[in-house]
Design an enzyme around this catalytic site. Structure first.
Site, PDB file in Angstrom:
ATOM      1  N   GLY A 181     -49.725  64.036 -21.482  1.00 36.09           N
ATOM      2  CA  GLY A 181     -49.955  64.449 -20.105  1.00 36.09           C
ATOM      3  C   GLY A 181     -48.647  64.875 -19.471  1.00 36.09           C
ATOM      4  O   GLY A 181     -47.670  65.182 -20.157  1.00 36.09           O
ATOM      5  N   VAL A 182     -48.602  64.877 -18.154  1.00 35.88           N
ATOM      6  CA  VAL A 182     -47.399  65.313 -17.448  1.00 35.88           C
ATOM      7  C   VAL A 182     -46.202  64.456 -17.841  1.00 35.88           C
ATOM      8  O   VAL A 182     -45.145  64.967 -18.235  1.00 35.88           O
ATOM      9  CB  VAL A 182     -47.624  65.267 -15.921  1.00 35.88           C
ATOM     10  CG1 VAL A 182     -46.331  65.585 -15.183  1.00 35.88           C
ATOM     11  CG2 VAL A 182     -48.724  66.240 -15.510  1.00 35.88           C
ATOM     12  N   LEU A 185     -45.290  64.765 -21.758  1.00 33.85           N
ATOM     13  CA  LEU A 185     -44.683  66.044 -22.121  1.00 33.85           C
ATOM     14  C   LEU A 185     -43.262  66.168 -21.581  1.00 33.85           C
ATOM     15  O   LEU A 185     -42.346  66.585 -22.299  1.00 33.85           O
ATOM     16  CB  LEU A 185     -45.533  67.207 -21.603  1.00 33.85           C
ATOM     17  CG  LEU A 185     -46.838  67.483 -22.343  1.00 33.85           C
ATOM     18  CD1 LEU A 185     -47.627  68.568 -21.628  1.00 33.85           C
ATOM     19  CD2 LEU A 185     -46.575  67.892 -23.794  1.00 33.85           C
ATOM     20  N   ASP A 316     -51.494  57.662  -4.414  1.00 34.26           N
ATOM     21  CA  ASP A 316     -52.003  57.362  -5.754  1.00 34.26           C
ATOM     22  C   ASP A 316     -53.100  56.307  -5.740  1.00 34.26           C
ATOM     23  O   ASP A 316     -53.887  56.217  -6.684  1.00 34.26           O
ATOM     24  CB  ASP A 316     -50.861  56.888  -6.656  1.00 34.26           C
ATOM     25  CG  ASP A 316     -49.881  58.002  -7.002  1.00 34.26           C
ATOM     26  OD1 ASP A 316     -50.017  59.105  -6.448  1.00 34.26           O
ATOM     27  OD2 ASP A 316     -48.970  57.752  -7.810  1.00 34.26           O
ATOM     28  N   HIS A 451     -36.539  94.207  -8.726  1.00 32.57           N
ATOM     29  CA  HIS A 451     -36.340  94.501 -10.150  1.00 32.57           C
ATOM     30  C   HIS A 451     -34.870  94.291 -10.512  1.00 32.57           C
ATOM     31  O   HIS A 451     -33.986  94.709  -9.773  1.00 32.57           O
ATOM     32  CB  HIS A 451     -36.727  95.955 -10.447  1.00 32.57           C
ATOM     33  CG  HIS A 451     -36.374  96.372 -11.848  1.00 32.57           C
ATOM     34  ND1 HIS A 451     -37.060  95.905 -12.946  1.00 32.57           N
ATOM     35  CD2 HIS A 451     -35.394  97.193 -12.322  1.00 32.57           C
ATOM     36  CE1 HIS A 451     -36.527  96.432 -14.040  1.00 32.57           C
ATOM     37  NE2 HIS A 451     -35.520  97.211 -13.693  1.00 32.57           N
TER      38      HIS A 451
END
Length: 486
Positions: A181-182, A185, A316, A451
């Site tokens: 998961g977050v 990883l 949370d 650009h």
């Protein structure tokens, strides 16, 4: 036992709790902020900030290794001093924690209590064995904690979570990560880039928060170029042998069953809300899968009979969106409504934005593929860009990634996006701003694009989407007006 009577009691002094406190103060000074652990917030102590410090060190090592591709050669071997890495992580982490503690110490001492709160009834809290708080309104902002399945407990003292990792004095030789998961990883890739041998195991095929299968498959392949990742791992056994973690699993590529030994097992398998120790069953709240039922716009909970409660839940603790900015928003809404109760108001919720600080980064904005695929197939269109061919990304040797943007047929409205690619944290913000303003894809394309920059890749995806929505011309191949990656 001391008896306290207040208008508002807030359980938890983290990001949501502090937000609730400051919002409630606009309506009453009869408030108590209750904290059962150390001050400092999850983000500052063991979450957002220390993880980004570890990632910054890992990025430095990665760029040093890659410098030769630019004709810049570093003499000798890249040497990573684990003790120095962790010393900086902890030193800077402590700086962020100190800032939070300073803000708490500015609160009137009479307005905060130290101790573990439990419900005695709907409007009464017991704080350890020293204080009974009678509160007209209560905000639950108790946060979350790491959790892991029982099978991983076989790793014994070598089982760690992100709550433990940032207290290491040195980097280990090897770590097995359970949960891509977050958290898994980010920390797994960072450790790998810092020279730690990493294998990552998941179940169900998930890679971070990505729901778009095209992007998920791309990310899976890209991560596996750096470290072993199996999102659908077949783990046969976890055990502790001679103070090391032995893991038996079916190797993804060969299909053979093998056993490997690791210094630590990092469990990144989820962070459920901290509700279990609250004796919340005494609060007369309607529950759904262990979490109080609440209105996401007011954060007000319901009683068991379905009537509105004088209890609010934020951050949370409500298990909805475990993100710091969402916790802060929810704390503000819950605290404001607790302060003004019963004259509560719906708070404005921002467009969904999630960022994962891997490399390439991951971002999700607005409606994700998981939301889009529920719509009738003729009601949306998809545009995409592959960053392997994007000009500025190639210049920087960051030309890996895929961006997919979703739009609504007929209206041309931008619905959302998922991305695995360079500078996703910045592109995600641009897309979230557009989504919150309910812009059409055509309106987004009217915005300026400089650009050469990575944002030109975003424009390519939007042009592709606009054409698929039949709101603009077909994509021009090899357009020379603005150069590569237009």
């Amino acid at each position: 036992m001391q008896e306290r009577h207040v208008d508002v009691a807030i359980i938890g002094a983290g990001s949501a709790g502090l937000g609730a406190y400051h919002a409630a103060c606009a309506h009453t000074n009869s408030i108590v902020l209750i904290e059962g652990g150390p001050y400092g917030t999850t983000c500052a102590r063991v979450g957002c900030m220390p993880s980004k410090l570890l990632i910054a060190a890992a990025d430095a090592a990665h760029h040093a290794r890659d410098a030769g591709a630019f004709g810049i050669h570093l003499d000798g071997h890249i040497r990573i001093e684990g003790r120095e890495v962790m010393a900086r992580v902890q030193r800077e982490r402590d700086h962020f924690v100190a800032g939070v503690i300073d803000s708490v110490e500015e609160i009137d001492a009479a307005q905060h209590l130290c101790g573990h709160a439990i419900f005695e009834d709907h409007n009464t809290l017991l704080i350890d064995d020293h204080t009974r708080v009678h509160a007209n309104r209560i905000v639950i902002a108790t946060g979350s904690s790491p959790d892991f399945p029982d099978v991983l407990k076989a790793a014994g003292e070598r089982l760690v979570t992100n709550n433990d990792l940032f207290y290491w004095d040195d980097l280990p030789e090897s770590v097995a990560v359970f949960g891509p998961g977050v958290v898994g990883l980010e920390l797994g890739q960072a450790l790998s880039r810092l020279g730690v041998r990493v294998r990552m195991f998941g179940i169900g095929g998930a890679v971070g928060p990505i729901s778009d299968p095209n992007i998920r498959d791309y990310a899976d392949q890209q991560f596996n170029k750096e470290f072993y990742l199996d999102p659908e791992a077949q783990t046969r056994n976890v055990g502790l042998v001679d103070d090391r973690v032995n893991i038996t699993f079916v190797e993804r590529n060969s299909g053979h069953e093998i056993t490997e030994s690791f210094d630590y097992l990092l469990a990144a398998t989820g962070r459920p809300p901290n509700l279990e120790g609250l004796e919340i069953d005494r609060a007369d709240l309607r529950m759904d899968e262990g979490v109080p039922v609440f209105d996401r716009y007011t954060l007000q909970c319901q009683r068991r009979d379905g009537t509105p409660a004088s209890i609010f839940i934020a951050g949370d603790a409500n298990a909805e969106l475990p993100l710091l900015h969402e916790a802060s928003d929810e704390g503000r809404i819950a605290g404001d409504n607790a302060g003004r109760y019963p004259n509560i108001r719906a708070g404005r919720r921002r467009s969904m934005l999630t960022v994962v600080f891997t490399d390439p980064q991951i971002a999700a904005v607005g409606q994700t593929w998981a939301d889009i695929e529920k719509r009738p197939c003729d009601s949306y269109a998809i545009g995409e860009v592959n960053f392997e061919y994007q000009g500025r990304a190639r210049v920087m040797r960051q030309n890996h990634g895929l961006l997919r943007v979703y739009g609504e047929q007929g209206s041309g409205r931008f619905l959302g996006a998922e991305m695995f690619g360079p500078q996703a944290e910045h592109l995600g913000h641009l897309l979230a701003w557009c989504h919150q303003q309910h812009m059409t894809v055509a309106q987004m394309l009217e915005m300026p694009f400089y650009h050469p920059c990575v944002e030109e890749g975003l424009r390519t995806a939007l042009r592709d989407l606009n054409a698929c929505l039949k709101q603009g011309p077909a994509m021009a191949q090899h357009c020379m007006e603005t150069g590569p990656g237009s």
